[in-house]
Structure formats: C-alpha cells, structure tokens
Scaffold this active site. Structure first.
Site, PDB file in Angstrom:
ATOM      1  N   VAL A 500       0.824  -1.206   0.000  1.00 41.52           N
ATOM      2  CA  VAL A 500       0.000   0.000   0.000  1.00 41.52           C
ATOM      3  C   VAL A 500       0.859   1.257   0.000  1.00 41.52           C
ATOM      4  O   VAL A 500       0.650   2.182  -0.761  1.00 41.52           O
ATOM      5  CB  VAL A 500      -0.945   0.013   1.222  1.00 41.52           C
ATOM      6  CG1 VAL A 500      -1.651   1.354   1.357  1.00 41.52           C
ATOM      7  CG2 VAL A 500      -1.966  -1.101   1.129  1.00 41.52           C
ATOM      8  N   GLY A 501       1.862   1.283   0.857  1.00 40.72           N
ATOM      9  CA  GLY A 501       2.690   2.486   0.933  1.00 40.72           C
ATOM     10  C   GLY A 501       3.819   2.264   1.928  1.00 40.72           C
ATOM     11  O   GLY A 501       3.858   1.258   2.636  1.00 40.72           O
ATOM     12  N   GLY A 503       6.453   4.296   4.854  1.00 42.77           N
ATOM     13  CA  GLY A 503       6.789   5.473   5.651  1.00 42.77           C
ATOM     14  C   GLY A 503       8.223   5.361   6.113  1.00 42.77           C
ATOM     15  O   GLY A 503       8.963   4.482   5.671  1.00 42.77           O
ATOM     16  N   VAL A 508       3.416  -0.550   4.614  1.00 41.65           N
ATOM     17  CA  VAL A 508       2.021  -0.911   4.859  1.00 41.65           C
ATOM     18  C   VAL A 508       1.514  -1.820   3.735  1.00 41.65           C
ATOM     19  O   VAL A 508       1.748  -1.554   2.557  1.00 41.65           O
ATOM     20  CB  VAL A 508       1.148   0.367   4.974  1.00 41.65           C
ATOM     21  CG1 VAL A 508      -0.313   0.018   5.141  1.00 41.65           C
ATOM     22  CG2 VAL A 508       1.622   1.219   6.139  1.00 41.65           C
ATOM     23  N   LYS A 522       0.732  -2.765   9.116  1.00 38.95           N
ATOM     24  CA  LYS A 522       1.857  -1.811   9.119  1.00 38.95           C
ATOM     25  C   LYS A 522       3.053  -2.530   9.720  1.00 38.95           C
ATOM     26  O   LYS A 522       3.159  -2.683  10.940  1.00 38.95           O
ATOM     27  CB  LYS A 522       1.437  -0.613   9.976  1.00 38.95           C
ATOM     28  CG  LYS A 522       2.414   0.532  10.025  1.00 38.95           C
ATOM     29  CD  LYS A 522       1.805   1.612  10.910  1.00 38.95           C
ATOM     30  CE  LYS A 522       2.815   2.672  11.252  1.00 38.95           C
ATOM     31  NZ  LYS A 522       2.745   3.821  10.361  1.00 38.95           N
ATOM     32  N   ASP A 626       2.935  13.429  16.151  1.00 39.15           N
ATOM     33  CA  ASP A 626       3.391  13.358  14.755  1.00 39.15           C
ATOM     34  C   ASP A 626       2.203  13.587  13.811  1.00 39.15           C
ATOM     35  O   ASP A 626       2.006  12.866  12.846  1.00 39.15           O
ATOM     36  CB  ASP A 626       4.031  11.986  14.501  1.00 39.15           C
ATOM     37  CG  ASP A 626       4.747  11.926  13.149  1.00 39.15           C
ATOM     38  OD1 ASP A 626       5.098  12.999  12.626  1.00 39.15           O
ATOM     39  OD2 ASP A 626       4.944  10.812  12.634  1.00 39.15           O
TER      40      ASP A 626
HETATM   41  N1  ATP Z   1      -4.916   2.187   7.665  1.00 41.26           N
HETATM   42  C1  ATP Z   1      -4.520   2.448   6.420  1.00 41.26           C
HETATM   43  N2  ATP Z   1      -5.343   2.236   5.388  1.00 41.26           N
HETATM   44  C2  ATP Z   1      -4.945   2.514   4.111  1.00 41.26           C
HETATM   45  N3  ATP Z   1      -3.716   3.004   3.804  1.00 41.26           N
HETATM   46  C3  ATP Z   1      -2.851   3.231   4.805  1.00 41.26           C
HETATM   47  C4  ATP Z   1      -3.188   2.958   6.157  1.00 41.26           C
HETATM   48  N4  ATP Z   1      -2.132   3.292   6.939  1.00 41.26           N
HETATM   49  C5  ATP Z   1      -1.187   3.746   6.110  1.00 41.26           C
HETATM   50  N5  ATP Z   1      -1.585   3.709   4.824  1.00 41.26           N
HETATM   51  C6  ATP Z   1      -0.814   4.098   3.629  1.00 41.26           C
HETATM   52  O1  ATP Z   1       0.531   3.664   3.809  1.00 41.26           O
HETATM   53  C7  ATP Z   1       1.432   4.758   3.705  1.00 41.26           C
HETATM   54  C8  ATP Z   1       2.574   4.545   4.687  1.00 41.26           C
HETATM   55  O2  ATP Z   1       2.083   4.711   5.994  1.00 41.26           O
HETATM   56  P1  ATP Z   1       3.024   4.854   7.256  1.00 41.26           P
HETATM   57  O3  ATP Z   1       2.163   5.062   8.432  1.00 41.26           O
HETATM   58  O4  ATP Z   1       3.976   3.717   7.277  1.00 41.26           O
HETATM   59  O5  ATP Z   1       3.932   6.133   6.971  1.00 41.26           O
HETATM   60  P2  ATP Z   1       3.597   7.673   6.899  1.00 41.26           P
HETATM   61  O6  ATP Z   1       2.710   8.052   8.030  1.00 41.26           O
HETATM   62  O7  ATP Z   1       3.115   7.975   5.508  1.00 41.26           O
HETATM   63  O8  ATP Z   1       5.045   8.334   7.053  1.00 41.26           O
HETATM   64  P3  ATP Z   1       6.010   8.424   8.316  1.00 41.26           P
HETATM   65  O9  ATP Z   1       6.348   7.061   8.717  1.00 41.26           O
HETATM   66  O10 ATP Z   1       7.153   9.151   7.773  1.00 41.26           O
HETATM   67  O11 ATP Z   1       5.273   9.158   9.363  1.00 41.26           O
HETATM   68  C9  ATP Z   1       0.588   5.986   4.010  1.00 41.26           C
HETATM   69  O12 ATP Z   1       1.107   7.144   3.412  1.00 41.26           O
HETATM   70  C10 ATP Z   1      -0.767   5.604   3.434  1.00 41.26           C
HETATM   71  O13 ATP Z   1      -0.791   5.890   2.048  1.00 41.26           O
END
Ligand code: ATP
Length: 842
Positions: A500-501, A503, A508, A522, A626
């Site tokens: 999905v993505g 961070g 994720v 995650k 954050d």
């Molecule tokens: N519960 C969720 N449902 C759908 N997509 C999600 C969910 N949580 C995270 N994502 C997707 O995954 C990506 C990565 O999330 P993650 O929380 O790992 O990092 P972040 O918050 O984008 O960045 P950082 O870790 O730098 O704070 C997000 O940008 C979002 O697009």
C-alpha cells in the site's frame, strides 16, 4: 453582416447546394447569415463547424470528419445509410419532408476540452444535446436551441450562473448539469418548464431553490445534492415527483410536507443537511421506498408511522440526536432491506426483526440499546451486515454462522454481552476461550504493566456517548495479539501485490483476516535481533497499549504482532487513503474536484474531535506527537480519522527510528529547536498547519527553505487584504459563498500556529470555534448568547481571529454555540470507489 458575423466569417464562406448523393456542394456564395435560427441543413452544418472550432482538445479525433469532404468539398453532417467511416461522429439527423436536419448531438465521454459556442442556440431543430463527461470550461451559453428536449452537460467544468434563458426551453423534459461549477440561485424562470420531468443540478455551488419549481407539474426526478443550498426546503406539492435528492446541502426547517403531500414520492434523500426538527408523526406517501435522513440534527423519536409505509425498504436515520425506543412497528416492514439508526441516543430493546426475510443491513451501533440479541435475528439468512456495537446489550450472543459483515465485530463494546461466538466467557460458564488468539498477558509480565494497560484501556476507550466501562470486560476484549503466521497469512506473506505504501519506519500492506475483515498491516522496519528479548516484550506491551486506544475518531488498531521476525500493527483499512492522497499528485482529477470546501472543513472538524479525545477525553492525556496529512486517513464514507498516534514515540522510547525525525513543517517551533518531548500545544500547532494546508493547498514542505506556512499566509493576506492569493485554486469557485467561513477558519488556524505555545488555544476551544463557524448562518446574523467556558473570553477570541485575518471581510463576532453532539458525517460514495493506492503505486 450580423451580430454573429465574426463567427460566420471563420466559417466556410461559400454557399452550398445538394448534389445527387445528398452531399452539399460549395457554390461560391456566402453561406450563413446566422441572424436567427438555422433554416437549412447547411446552416446547421456551419454551426457545427463553429462548435468544433471552439474545441481545443480532441484526443480521440472524434470530430475529425466534421469538415468538408471529397472533390466537391461537400458538407454533410448527416450520416449516410450504412456509412461506417468518414461521417460526422455524434450527429443524428431527422427527415423533415424533403429536407434532413440536425436533431441530435452526442459527444459525451470524448475527453473534449474547450468552450461552448454561443451559436449553439441557433440550431433550430436540435432536440438532444449531450456533451457530458468532457472537460468543457467557461459559461453555459445564454442562448440555447429552443427545440431542445434533453440537455446533458454533466461532469464538465462549466462555470457561470445558471442562465435564466433556460426558462425559454419550453420543450425541455430532461436537464442534467450535474458536477460543474455553476453558481447562484436556480432562476425563477425554471417555473416555465412545464414539460420538465428530470432535473439534475447536483454537485455545483448553487445557493437557492426557487419556489417556482413547484410550477413544473411534470417534475418526477429532482437531484440538487452537493450544492451549498441554504434555507428551508421550498417544495410544496408536485403531483408526479418520485425522487427527491437534496443531500449535502445546508437546508433547514420542516420537511413533513414532503412525506405528506407528494403522492408519488418513492425516494427521499435529505442526508447531511442542517435539519433540526423532529420526524413527522404522520406520513401519507404510501409509495415511498427509501428515506435517508442521516447526518442531520433531528431530535425526538422515530415515530411509529414509519412501520406503516408498506413499500419502505431502506430507512437511514443515523447520525442524528434521535431518542426513545425503536418502534415495534418496524416489524411490519416486510420489504425492509436496510435499516440504519446508528449514532443516535435510542434506548430500549432491539426491534424484533427476525421475521423480515428481506433484511440485509442492520446498524444500530452507538446507541444505548439494552436487552438480548435473539438467535433468530442473528441467524437471519439474508443479513449481510449487522452492527450493534457500542450499546448496552447483555446476555449470551447466540451461536451464529460467521460471515462477511456478521461476525464478532458486530457486537463490540457491549459490556454485558458474552458467549463463545464473541470470544468472551459468560459468567458461570466453564468453557475457556480456546481457539482464538487471546492476548495472553504473560505470567512473566509485571502486575504494574497490567495496571497500565487497564488504566489506558479504561481511559482511552470511550463509548460514543461517553459511558464508563467496568474492568470486568477488559481482559476478554484484549483479543488483539496476532501470531506471525496470521499476519503473514493475511498479507500473503507480505506479497508486493498487497503493498500500500511506505513510511520512514514501516511498510504498509493490505491484508484480509480469516473473518474476511480487510485490514492494513503496518510492518515496522525493525530487523530481527535489533531489539533484545526483554526489549521485545516491552515493545509488545507498548503495541498492545496502542491497540486499546479506541474511539470512532481514530483509525482503529485491530491488533498487533510482536515476534522476533514480525513486528506489526494491524489497522483498520481506510479505502480513501490519506489527506496527502486527496490533495497532491498523483491524484485523480475527479477526486480533486470533489475534495471541496465541505469535505475539507468536515475533515478539520473530525481531526479536532480526534485530538480532543486524545488530549482531554482520556483520563490520561495522550499526545499524538506526529500529526500530519499522511496520518489523517479517510474511510469509505470520507470520514477523516487520525492514525499513528504514539507509534513514533513508542519506537523512539526503544531507541528505534531516532534517525526518523519528525516531519518538518508540522512540528511546532519550540519542539523543532529543542529535544523537548511532544506536547499537546505542539499537536495544536500541527493541527493549525494542516488547516492552513487545507485552505491554501500548499504543503509546508513546498515552501522555500526557511519559510514557514503561517508566516507566508500572514504576510500574503496582510499585503493583499484578500483570500485570493492564499486560497487553493480548487476552492476558488466556492469563495463567494464560503468567504466568511474560510476567513474565520483561517483565523482559527493562525491562532493555533502562533509561535508562543501559551498563546495557542487548547483543542476543545478550537473545536467549539470550528463547530460554531460551521453552524453560523452565512449572512452573519447573531445567535443566542451562550458563553464558551474557556481560558479566554469568546469576544477576545473573536477579536483575535479578526486580527489574524485582516481581510476587510466582515467577520461577525458571536459566541460559539455548544457543539452538536454528533456532527454530520460527510458521505461521498463516488470518492469511496477511488483507490488511492492504485494511483500511488503506478
Ligand atoms: N490504515 C490504512 N489504510 C490505508 N492506507 C494506509 C493505512 N495506513 C497507512 N496507509 C498508507 O501507507 C502509507 C505509509 O504509511 P506509514 O504510516 O507507514 O507512513 P507515513 O505516516 O506515511 O510516514 P512516516 O512514517 O514518515 O510518518 C501511508 O502514506 C498511506 O498511504
């Protein structure tokens, strides 16, 4: 020469006669004196060429053959019989005695851009005009073909007032201008449209519906949803009205007339308005099949009369302030398929709906319902979604066949419910919780930890109505620890297909649990061995704690896994992605267009509610630490929720991810420049930045080095005394109607982002201000004089807001109203179909 001669001159400049094949030929005379309406096919053709000339982009070459053809440069817009190519695509003609004339233009879904020619109105025989689903801009021409019967300009970017000349289209039966940027009132001249049967003007920025629409006797389907329409509902009597959709407006007042004087009414959608009356006790619309009153401020009870509507199959009254018992007459609704009464204050027992063999969806969550869950009801074979969570139901949940939408999640947070089917042992039962993965709070973990978990659990789990929970239910509900096998199984072993993505500290994945719940997994980027065994245990406890912080304003942490090789949080999957996804590339043009002021304002309020919960409604205040757009996620119904509360801080406390600094631009200056711990005033600052971003469409990270968003906005508005230079261009079309609100919200954001943390308001005060701005009448009239109990007087805050936004816009100081208990939740099904991650991963 005519008033339109400039257009004529660009046309062919030669007169035409028909040849033996029906093609027209140039004869060298000036062709078209478009002084009135077209009289010949050739004149029709000239107007079509003018329409084509205004098309600036035609990527599929749809209008390629709209031109003179052949040796004779013949001009024939009508398709010859059996022609398969080289004809004027989208044009249809009809024989009128000896002559053929253009009667229909259909250029829908052709990716065309450009403007609409004012000569359109000259096409004297045109009956059908369909230019929907293109990228046309500019105004709707004031002159339109008077013979028109159907006009479809939906899903373009047309920008103008609605022309009063629509009233001249006496033959019009269907008008669709949905999803453009039309502004102002619907003209009173619409009252002349005696044949009009379908009217769709949804998704514009219209402000008023004229009483004159009651004079359109044929009106059958009316959709004016998703505008900024204010005032009372003006409809009084329309004999043929079957469908009335007015959702997502700002309508107030009484709607009982709709349910009593519209004999044919079948589908009524008034959701997400500002209706604050009670539901009428009499209804005489015997044909009604669907009633949606969700997301208003209705009070009183759900009257018995709803049970006497013989054809009713969908009733949604969720998200109001309704109370009393659910009427027993509901059992009479033998065609009922969907019933939603969630997020109200209903009490009494669950209605006995087991006899309704059509029932598919039943949601009565977030109420005060009591009593037992009956076996016949939960086993109703048609039921595909059941939610009675967050009530006071009691007793043993009867065994039932788990399925999508009907499983143990259907019964969450009912203290006194128990039973094997929800993994909670009933008092006196000898059965142990066997098969599922209950968190086994290990014997080795300290009593102190258990106490911490229980306290956090108790303080941070809040019933929607703020009810306290007894500790008796706690241990059984800590059913959140997953094994690495379960997590791997859910994500197909972290298969890239489910990515999905990513961070700074995690990746994720989309996952599906064995009970078919779709989740986001995650996976924390912690290598095996990076944490020693005791550290791992403490980390697991920390993750378990996060999983207990639950509120409807937060993205739910469904569970966690903490094994040597997999450390992950399993979170509610949010199909509409993050705030970043909605505001910045790669993004879907339709989504961007729909992420309008209302969505943004509602998102700001939802985030403020979430922060209020974390900061103040927990017994132990929790700092997010954050907050930023990628931590604000949107549900299928476009509800904004806060994610990632406490994760970075938890990891940092284990010496993990210390290199992953807080995201610049969102961190308060006092925290960015010191090693100080995160604070609630730091969260308020981050929140203020997010609002500034929602209004300006600028990420703080897009600014030049050293520049900060609040300073940039302050400087820009104090120079220009106008919102224009700071406003996100996407919101520009709403500026005229929403100017006061935008200015006031901007003022609140600037208060939140003051450099001195002492000068920033606390979040409950911010929430009150936002709710007040939301509910205040647009004209600035004053409300009652209830005072806000806060650290500063309301007058002082109003004064401060005005100081922050020196725009010359009249900002009427008035005391905030007490916020409504449940702000209406925005719904936007079309957005919910959009999958951000598909775009993101491209
Ligand atoms: N519960 C969720 N449902 C759908 N997509 C999600 C969910 N949580 C995270 N994502 C997707 O995954 C990506 C990565 O999330 P993650 O929380 O790992 O990092 P972040 O918050 O984008 O960045 P950082 O870790 O730098 O704070 C997000 O940008 C979002 O697009």
């Amino acid at each position: 020469a005519t008033a339109c001669s400039d257009h004529v001159e660009t046309a062919a400049g030669a007169a035409i006669s028909f040849n033996e094949f029906g093609f027209a030929e140039s004869t060298g005379r000036r062709l078209l004196a478009v002084n009135g309406s077209t009289r010949t096919l050739m004149e029709d053709a000239e107007v079509l060429l003018e329409i084509k000339r205004r098309i600036t982009a035609d990527p599929d070459n749809t209008t390629f053959w709209w031109k003179r053809q052949g040796k004779n440069q013949a001009l024939n817009p009508c398709k010859m019989k059996n022609a398969t190519k080289q004809y004027w695509v989208g044009i249809d003609c009809t024989d009128f005695g000896t002559e053929r004339r253009v009667t229909s233009i259909d250029l829908s879904n052709k990716n065309l851009a450009g403007t609409l020619s004012p000569l359109l109105g000259k096409l004297s025989k045109l009956k059908q005009l369909n230019l929907s689903n293109n990228l046309f801009t500019g105004p709707i021409p004031t002159e339109l073909p008077t013979a028109l019967e159907t006009l479809d300009l939906a899903n373009n970017q047309l920008e103008s007032l609605v022309p009063a000349s629509f009233g001249d289209l006496q033959n019009l039966t269907s008008l669709n201008v949905a999803n453009n940027r039309l502004t102002g009132s619907i003209p009173v001249s619409f009252g002349s449209l005696k044949l009009l049967s379908t009217l769709n003007m949804s998704g514009n920025n219209l402000t008023e519906i004229p009483l004159e629409l009651n004079s359109c006797p044929r009106l059958s389907v009316v959709d004016l949803s998703r505008n900024g329409i204010q005032g009372i509902i003006p409809f009084q009597y329309l004999e043929n009205l079957t469908t009335l959709h007015l959702r997502d407006n700002r309508l107030q007042g009484n709607f009982s007339v709709l349910l009593n004087t519209f004999p044919q009414l079948q589908d009524l959608d008034l959701s997400n308005n500002e209706l604050n009356e009670s539901i009428p006790a009499t209804m005489s619309t015997s044909l009604i099949q669907r009633i949606d009153l969700s997301g208003n401020r209705l009070t009183g009870s759900l009257p018995d009369v709803v049970g006497y509507l013989p054809l009713l199959h969908e009733l949604d009254v969720s998200g109001n302030g309704l109370s009393g018992v659910l009427p027993t007459t509901l059992t009479l609704l033998t065609s009922l398929t969907t019933f939603n009464a969630s997020h109200n204050d209903f009490d009494g027992i669950l209605p006995l709906l087991a006899g309704i063999q059509s029932l598919r969806v039943f949601d009565a969550s977030f109420n005060n319902l009591t009593g037992a869950v009956l076996k016949d009801f939960v086993n109703l074979s048609t039921l595909v979604y059941l939610n009675v969570s967050y009530n006071n139901l009691s007793g043993e949940v009867p065994s039932f066949v788990e399925r999508d939408g009907v499983n143990r999640n259907s019964f969450l947070q009912n203290i006194a419910l128990c039973g094997e089917s929800i993994n909670k042992v009933c008092a006196g039962s000898s059965k142990s919780n066997s098969t599922r993965t209950i968190v086994s709070i290990s014997v080795g973990s300290s009593v102190a930890f258990l106490a911490v978990v229980v306290i956090m659990y108790l303080c941070c789990r809040r019933h929607y109505g703020g009810k306290a929970r007894s500790s008796a239910s706690v241990s059984a509900e800590l059913d959140v620890k997953l094994t690495p096998e379960e997590v791997r199984g859910a994500t197909q072993n972290f298969n890239n297909r489910n990515y999905v993505g990513v961070g700074s500290m995690s990746t994720v994945y989309r996952g599906v649990l064995p009970d078919a719940t779709v989740v986001a997994v995650k996976r924390l980027g912690i290598q095996p061995g990076e944490v020693n065994e005791p550290g791992e245990k403490v980390l697991g406890e920390g993750l378990a704690n996060l999983a207990q912080v639950r509120d409807w304003t937060l993205v739910k942490v469904v569970g966690y896994c903490c094994s040597p090789d997999v450390k992950a949080l399993v979170i509610e999957y949010m199909p509409n992605g993050t705030l970043n996804n909605l505001m910045y590339p790669p993004r879907d043009a339709q989504v961007v267009r729909e992420f309008n002021w209302t969505h943004r304002f509602n998102a700001a309020i939802a985030v403020a509610q979430g922060l209020k919960y974390l900061h103040h409604d927990c017994r132990t205040s929790t700092v997010h630490g954050d907050l930023k757009p990628s931590n604000i996620l949107f549900s299928a119904f476009m509800e904004a929720r806060i994610a990632d509360f406490g994760v970075k801080r938890l990891l940092a406390s284990h010496g993990l991810g210390v290199g992953a600094s807080l995201t610049s631009g969102y961190t308060a200056p006092e925290l960015a420049s010191s090693a100080q711990e995160a604070t609630i005033k730091g969260d308020v600052y981050s929140f203020g930045i997010i609002i500034l971003e929602l209004i300006s469409g600028r990420s703080p990270q897009s600014l030049e080095v050293g520049q900060r968003l609040p300073q940039w906005i302050r400087a820009t508005i104090s120079n220009s005394k106008s919102l224009h230079n700071v406003l996100d261009p996407i919101l520009m079309s709403e500026l005229r109607v929403q100017q006061q609100r935008m200015a006031m919200v901007l003022g609140v954001a600037l208060l939140c982002t003051r450099d001195d943390p002492q000068e920033r308001p606390y979040i409950p005060e911010v929430l009150k201000m936002l709710n007040h701005i939301k509910t205040r009448p647009q004209d600035g009239s004053r409300r009652g004089s209830r005072r806000l109990r806060s650290s500063r007087s309301t007058q002082q805050r109003n004064q401060e807001i005005r100081q922050e936004v020196p725009l010359g816009i009249e900002i009427t100081p008035s005391p905030p109203a007490t916020p409504s208990s449940t702000p209406p939740l925005p719904t936007n099904p079309s957005l919910s179909h959009w999958t951000p991650n598909s775009a993101e991963n491209r």
